[in-house]
Design an enzyme around this catalytic site. Structure first.
Site, PDB file in Angstrom:
ATOM      1  CG  HIS A 188       0.853   1.733   1.961  1.00  0.00           C
ATOM      2  ND1 HIS A 188       1.296   2.162   0.739  1.00  0.00           N
ATOM      3  CD2 HIS A 188       0.255   0.526   1.736  1.00  0.00           C
ATOM      4  CE1 HIS A 188       0.982   1.278  -0.186  1.00  0.00           C
ATOM      5  NE2 HIS A 188       0.349   0.266   0.387  1.00  0.00           N
ATOM      6  CD  GLU A 189      -0.827  -1.914   4.420  1.00  0.00           C
ATOM      7  OE1 GLU A 189      -1.909  -2.216   3.885  1.00  0.00           O
ATOM      8  OE2 GLU A 189       0.282  -2.143   3.886  1.00  0.00           O
TER       9      GLU A 189
ATOM     10  CG  HIS B 142      -4.527  -0.341   0.891  1.00  0.00           C
ATOM     11  ND1 HIS B 142      -4.774  -0.346  -0.455  1.00  0.00           N
ATOM     12  CD2 HIS B 142      -3.199  -0.601   1.023  1.00  0.00           C
ATOM     13  CE1 HIS B 142      -3.642  -0.600  -1.122  1.00  0.00           C
ATOM     14  NE2 HIS B 142      -2.665  -0.752  -0.247  1.00  0.00           N
TER      15      HIS B 142
ATOM     16  CD  GLU C 208      -1.030  -1.012  -3.338  1.00  0.00           C
ATOM     17  OE1 GLU C 208      -0.464  -0.099  -2.713  1.00  0.00           O
ATOM     18  OE2 GLU C 208      -1.308  -2.117  -2.813  1.00  0.00           O
TER      19      GLU C 208
END
Lengths: 501, 501
Positions: free
Chosen positions: B266-267, B270, B296
């Site tokens: 997830h990170e 980003h 997101e």
């Protein structure tokens, strides 16, 4: 509070915030930031430096400062406020004559160059670093010339930034004494030291365990982990955001037990100083250590006078053996103490024994003087460095990473810093002599009770921050100003006993 | 460059530097700073925030902005400059009406309160955090009321800070659709999911190995370690200093294999977004992602659409088995894929499956609306939180750490953020649908070749930074604005196939 001083507060606070931000960028650069960050980040650091300068060097502050220096207003100030005014005047002397654009460019430069130094040292490539060093030296010469007054030499301006009590004249006398006394002693000792087997130090030492033991050591000395952190960097250093956030780093080598341990003890000495500065002055202009000389006295007191003593290791050497039984189970405490005090000519300052240490400093001092007297160029540096090591130590570095590239200071523009280590070392001996008269220091060490030592240093030195200078502190604590004889005597006594000369 | 825009540059640069400094303090606070640092450091952060505000909100910039918004000058600007002017106007809308002293106090407060939240969550003690939350909410209400114009509700002002394309009306329609479609599907799926054995996920997983594998995963996705770092923090997050310094964190649990892996994916999503922002706009007002919704979308695209697909794991699942053979050697790839997609009502947002995820968001959205409509108080929050979980998920948290204290956002004052996760999740499905038409996406994944995927996202989304908003990007990439049907269809298709419904 004096009305004029009150008016000054917002400016001081702003400059404190900007200075703290710069400090954090420095920390981050050395410990965390990714490799390619440097260029964009240096813009940020340049702008923050510019803002820092503007926050203090402006007409409003200038007028307030002048007013506060005038007798009538000055009388109304508390001692702390007087010290802050004095410190502000010093900052004015340092910054006022430097054109803001040059100051900003210089700060952008050093924000990049310290990274270039890391790489050049790793690659053993002086030529990659030389152009940056050239620019840094050009700036420092220019800045020193802007500031120089009367008969002072440019190099003295830089020396004064680290300790106002020691100018070229003082240092020349001090260092001549050291050369005269120490070089012959080192020769004598190192002949005897050859018989000490130190091979145990270069076996394999698991780094995770080293980190654990170093953390233990640091806490044992009094490092407060609620107010500080330990990280890793190419070159060990200490840095404070304020008295509740003090940070140290070390580096760890798998094939060298001593290196990280004594780095950690050294940096913990700096950190304990900063953690003990009084709440009432932290985050002010006098909220750091008194001088770099005084600072190094504390780090080197812990590293050498305490940290290399038998009394210190007596209660904790067992724990070190338990950490590395395979390497140390046959090494007695006496053997270990001889090992950590083995003196011999050597190439690396941070790894040096107490006896040869100041020779490293003298070499750097002499080279810096030559640089700022325009006697040598950046291209000459590796050669001159090696010649000096041959002359004083009798050995020559086989490469520049172990020679002229070994220290980080020049990459930050810190010329004039090195003498602080020698001053600090001598100051530590002087304080040690008077502490021994006031408390059963050796007994405390043998009992593993470091608190009375820490409290003495806190109450007589640390808590005052920079409200006093080195000589004022020495006068108050020991009843006399700087006196290098304590240092010479300390070393002679220690080594004569250790080596049964 | 337009002369007026040129005059604006020094102000923009100064605000960028101060903003970057604040970002670094945030990073440091979450990853490094010692526990007791907060109080003194919050003063520094307060002053820097004040300076940041003053750097933009002043008469000079106001005049320049007004001039640049006038037609004649506006025509002379490049597209990027126009976007910067638009962004500056947004910043004015956000900050201009807030009294500087309040803004500074608020920033001091959040600099302390995020730390209080960490402790309260750890201690499972909502009451310790409640007074801070109360102050934060009071500030946010006050700030929103200063800014509110026309018929807008205060909560909409906050929503707009994270994505200007989604107001209450849009979100209500979107979330009603989700509730109608997803809650029944979740019930159906979770009944079937009960038979999936996921016990392998909760065995003992060595944390050092987890860190290594997570680092590998991150690099596999395209995280560039020359431009970024990974660290640890209580709550995983991403933060950028600029496009050459992007940082992510994760947390590691010894008894949960999935948690850190999917946090890292997830990170990394980003981070890849930020690393791909064009050099020409980094360190400007449009140098970050388009919106939090768009941001997101990228993290959740990597985490779920790619990261929980069989195609993605096919080339690398063997490496995971090799890392933990004792736990995984009997778990087939198909079993693992069912495991990482096991859907069931659950309490923790960051650990939720794709099907229940948006229900977590809807709960937070509804609660935030109630807070800003003055319908509930800080004291009501734990109760209301638990009631909502019982209503939508059919389960109730047994303690506040797993309930109202679970997320960090409110401790930073980030009300209005949560909907971005749902928007992003839906946007990701929409982009995925159009990517599949343009490239053999599944084949790339099976070949372990993520570069074409990354390049597509870079060239069609990332490089533009915030020069376009969410709907403009969707229009350009997919030929239509936001459409939640893609999301509903994606989930239905995926879960029908996976669970053979």
């Amino acid at each position: 509070m004096s009305k004029t001083f009150e008016k000054l507060q917002p400016y001081l606070e702003k400059s404190m915030a900007l200075q703290t931000a710069r400090t954090l960028f420095e920390w981050d650069d050395q410990t965390t930031a990714p490799f390619e960050a440097a260029e964009n980040t240096s813009k940020v650091v340049g702008i923050l430096s510019d803002e820092y300068m503007k926050s203090l060097i402006n007409d409003d502050v200038r007028k307030l400062l002048k007013k506060l220096q005038e007798e009538k207003e000055h009388k109304e100030l508390t001692d702390t406020e007087k010290a802050i005014v004095k410190e502000l005047a010093k900052t004015y002397e340092q910054l006022e004559s430097i054109p803001p654009a040059e100051y900003r460019t210089f700060n952008e430069l050093t924000s990049v160059s310290s990274r270039k130094w890391v790489k050049a040292k790793k690659d053993n490539n002086y030529e990659d670093f030389a152009p940056y060093l050239q620019k840094i030296i050009d700036f420092k010469k220019k800045f020193a010339r802007y500031r120089v007054k009367g008969n002072k030499k440019p190099y003295e301006v830089l020396l004064g930034d680290f300790d106002e009590c020691f100018m070229i004249e003082d240092l020349d006398i001090f260092f001549d004494k050291i050369k005269k006394e120490m070089i012959p002693l080192l020769k004598e000792v190192s002949k005897k030291a050859e018989t000490i087997d130190k091979s145990y130090n270069y076996l394999n030492y698991d780094i995770t365990k080293q980190k654990e033991f170093c953390k233990y050591l640091s806490g044992y000395l009094g490092f407060d982990f609620n107010k500080g952190v330990i990280a890793e960097s190419a070159h060990p250093f200490t840095l404070q955001m304020h008295n509740h956030d003090v940070r140290i780093t070390s580096h760890y080598y798998e094939d060298n037990l001593e290196s990280a341990m004594f780095s950690i003890i050294h940096e913990s000495g700096h950190a304990i100083y900063e953690m003990n500065i009084d709440d009432s002055i932290t985050q002010t202009l006098v909220g750091g250590g008194a001088s770099m000389g005084m600072h190094e006295s504390q780090s080197r007191f812990y590293e050498n006078i305490i940290g290399r003593s038998r009394d210190f290791w007596e209660p904790i050497y067992g724990k070190l053996i338990d950490t590395y039984p395979e390497n140390l189970k046959n090494i007695t405490l006496d053997h270990f103490i001889k090992g950590i005090n083995k003196a011999a000519p050597n190439l690396i300052r941070t790894e040096a024994d107490e006896l040869s240490y100041c020779i490293h400093i003298i070499i750097r001092y002499e080279i810096e003087k030559m640089i700022f007297n325009d006697e040598i160029t950046v291209d000459d540096l590796p050669k001159v460095w090696n010649q000096k090591y041959q002359e004083y130590m009798g050995i020559t570095p086989s490469n520049d990473s172990d020679g002229v590239l070994q220290d980080t200071h020049w990459s930050w523009g810190e010329f004039g810093y090195f003498p602080s280590y020698a001053i600090g070392t001598a100051v530590a001996s002087q304080i040690y002599a008077c502490m021994k008269e006031k408390m059963p220091l050796e007994q405390y060490l043998r009992e593993g009770n470091l608190m009375p030592i820490r409290e003495f240093l806190r109450d007589s030195i640390h808590k005052y921050g920079a409200t006093k200078n080195t000589n004022e502190i020495l006068q108050d604590v020991c009843g006399e100003k700087f006196n290098a004889d304590y240092y010479v005597n300390y070393l002679k006594e220690k080594y004569v006993a250790l080596y049964e000369l």
